[in-house]
Write an enzyme that holds these catalytic residues in place. Structure first.
Site, PDB file in Angstrom:
ATOM      1  N   GLY A  32       1.166  12.856  -0.820  1.00 27.42           N
ATOM      2  CA  GLY A  32       1.607  11.809   0.101  1.00 27.42           C
ATOM      3  C   GLY A  32       0.905  10.495  -0.171  1.00 27.42           C
ATOM      4  N   ASN A  33       1.068   9.564   0.714  1.00 25.92           N
ATOM      5  CA  ASN A  33       0.368   8.286   0.591  1.00 25.92           C
ATOM      6  C   ASN A  33      -0.017   7.796   1.984  1.00 25.92           C
ATOM      7  OD1 ASN A  33       2.535   6.379   1.610  1.00 25.92           O
ATOM      8  ND2 ASN A  33       3.638   7.389  -0.061  1.00 25.92           N
ATOM      9  N   ARG A  34      -0.685   6.649   2.046  1.00 24.29           N
ATOM     10  CA  ARG A  34      -1.301   6.251   3.307  1.00 24.29           C
ATOM     11  C   ARG A  34      -0.396   5.400   4.206  1.00 24.29           C
ATOM     12  NH1 ARG A  34      -6.395   3.354   1.950  1.00 24.29           N
ATOM     13  NH2 ARG A  34      -6.623   3.355   4.202  1.00 24.29           N
ATOM     14  N   SER A  35       0.866   5.254   3.826  1.00 25.10           N
ATOM     15  CA  SER A  35       1.758   4.451   4.674  1.00 25.10           C
ATOM     16  C   SER A  35       1.974   5.150   6.023  1.00 25.10           C
ATOM     17  CB  SER A  35       3.101   4.281   3.976  1.00 25.10           C
ATOM     18  OG  SER A  35       4.029   3.729   4.871  1.00 25.10           O
TER      19      SER A  35
END
Ligand code: CTP
Length: 400
Positions: free
Chosen positions: A209-212
């Site tokens: 995933g990512n931090r958005s």
């Protein structure tokens, strides 16, 4: 001054974050507002009347009964240009939803037609509780502006989501809300907005995933709806959204791609604010990968670049929407953004430096530069994500 001549009722409820409302009061006064604090009984356990007496434009009000006005709540509610509740506890949120008016603040909130901004602050478990989330959703539907709580240290040493947003963010939102009678610049238009970070599963319990968090995308969707657009929001985020927005929840880049194509055909503008994974595991393990089986080799394959795909379809004449991309950068922001503009066939790229202070992922504020295909370049300095959303809608409307 942005709030000159505006009467702002500052409601303070009894959370530990009440001490920050003192700073909010001072900043509202500095911004030119005539600030009338209304403190609940519980707030008086946290902060003193004397402090507000010294900083606000009028002495604080604390009761339905000890005011020179016989009906202080209707007087306050009718004459306010804006009501800011900071912090807003679970109790006041639930009173607002049901219209319960047991004290001066809750009665004032029922007796007003002024815009209302609330700044929830509570423990993570309380904020996540379905009752609170449902109440917040109903209030948003009614047009109440929510300044979402942030991650951080909470009362009692706990850490998590629920900390009151920074005073600066609260005041910026108050200013944006009063200036938010945004003209119906997107009236009759259909706008598709994507938001949040995609999650690409590795096995049934793990993902890449990512931090958005989806805050900026959701703010754009809300702003577009306020500006009169029919909005389709495709999101990975669990942030709430108003009922006037047609929402589709997705998880992976492939799902996002599918739903964007479904929503795109008659769209006037598509805003790709989502942080889409560039790579996904080629295979998803059917069972949880076990440590005992050794270090796993996870083979990644590229995902479809959705924005570039939309750009191609537009070039082929399949789509007519204005294409707005984002560029999350940590260096060479301008060059990278301009590169994405031409490479992906977008009309506008909104570049933000995600490594900047108070900008990018998870923050309630952002600072961006918008690069357009006509060579223009507009910098929007640090402001709330709601304000950025409004500015972008105006810029989009000018190009439709
Ligand atoms: N984007 C997309 N599909 C992808 C990757 C990105 O539609 N598979 C979109 C994003 O929604 C955003 C824009 O492309 O609007 C730029 O995303 P960004 O992650 O900044 O760029 P990348 O293309 O991933 O390039 P790089 O990783 O080299 O920065």
């Amino acid at each position: 001054m942005p709030l000159s001549g505006k009467r702002v009722v500052l409601g303070v409820t009894g959370g530990i974050a009440a001490y920050k409302s003192i700073e909010v009061c001072r900043r509202l006064v500095d911004a030119g507002a005539h600030v009338i604090p209304v403190l609940t009984d519980a707030a008086l356990n946290m902060v003193g009347e004397t402090t507000f007496r010294a900083l606000a434009s009028e002495p604080p009000k604390t009761s339905l009964w000890n005011d020179s006005h016989t009906i202080p709540h209707t007087h306050l509610g009718q004459t306010a240009d804006l009501i800011v509740v900071c912090p807003a506890t679970a109790r006041i949120i639930s009173d607002m939803r049901t219209g319960r008016s047991g004290d001066l603040l809750s009665a004032t909130l029922v007796a007003t037609e002024a815009p209302v901004v609330i700044c929830p602050a509570m423990h993570t478990e309380m904020w996540d509780h379905p009752a609170i989330q449902e109440n917040i959703g109903v209030l948003m539907d009614r047009g109440v502006v929510i300044v979402p709580p942030e991650e951080g240290r909470l009362a009692g040493g706990d850490i998590g989501k629920g900390r009151l947003a920074a005073p600066e963010t609260v005041v910026q939102t108050a200013i944006a809300t009063l200036g938010a009678d945004i003209p119906q610049v997107l009236d009759g238009r259909t706008v598709v907005v994507t938001a949040g970070g995609t999650r690409e599963p590795i096995d049934p319990v793990r993902f890449i995933g990512n931090r958005s968090t989806g805050k900026q995308g959701h703010a754009i969707a809300e702003a577009a709806a306020r500006a009169g657009a029919k909005v389709r929001l495709i999101t990975t985020s669990n942030l709430p959204s108003g009922s006037q927005i047609e929402r589709t929840d997705v998880v992976t880049a492939a799902e996002l791609h599918r739903e964007v194509l479904r929503a795109a055909s008659d769209a006037d503008a598509i805003v790709m604010a989502a942080a889409v994974a560039d790579f996904a595991p080629s295979e998803i393990a059917p069972h949880k990968i076990k440590k005992a089986d050794g270090v796993p080799q996870i083979v990644l394959t590229p995902t479809v670049d959705i924005l570039a795909d939309l750009g191609k379809r537009k070039a082929n004449g399949e789509l007519h929407a204005l294409l707005v991309g984002f560029a999350a950068e940590t260096s060479n922001v301008a060059d990278n953004a301009r590169g994405k503009l031409s490479r992906k066939g977008a009309d506008m790229i909104v570049a933000n430096n995600v490594a900047g202070e108070n900008t990018g992922f998870a923050h309630s504020t952002n600072a961006v530069t918008v690069y357009a295909i006509d060579g223009s370049e507009v910098a929007l300095s640090l402001r709330s994500k709601a304000e950025i959303g409004t500015e972008l809608c105006v810029m989009i409307s000018q190009r439709l």
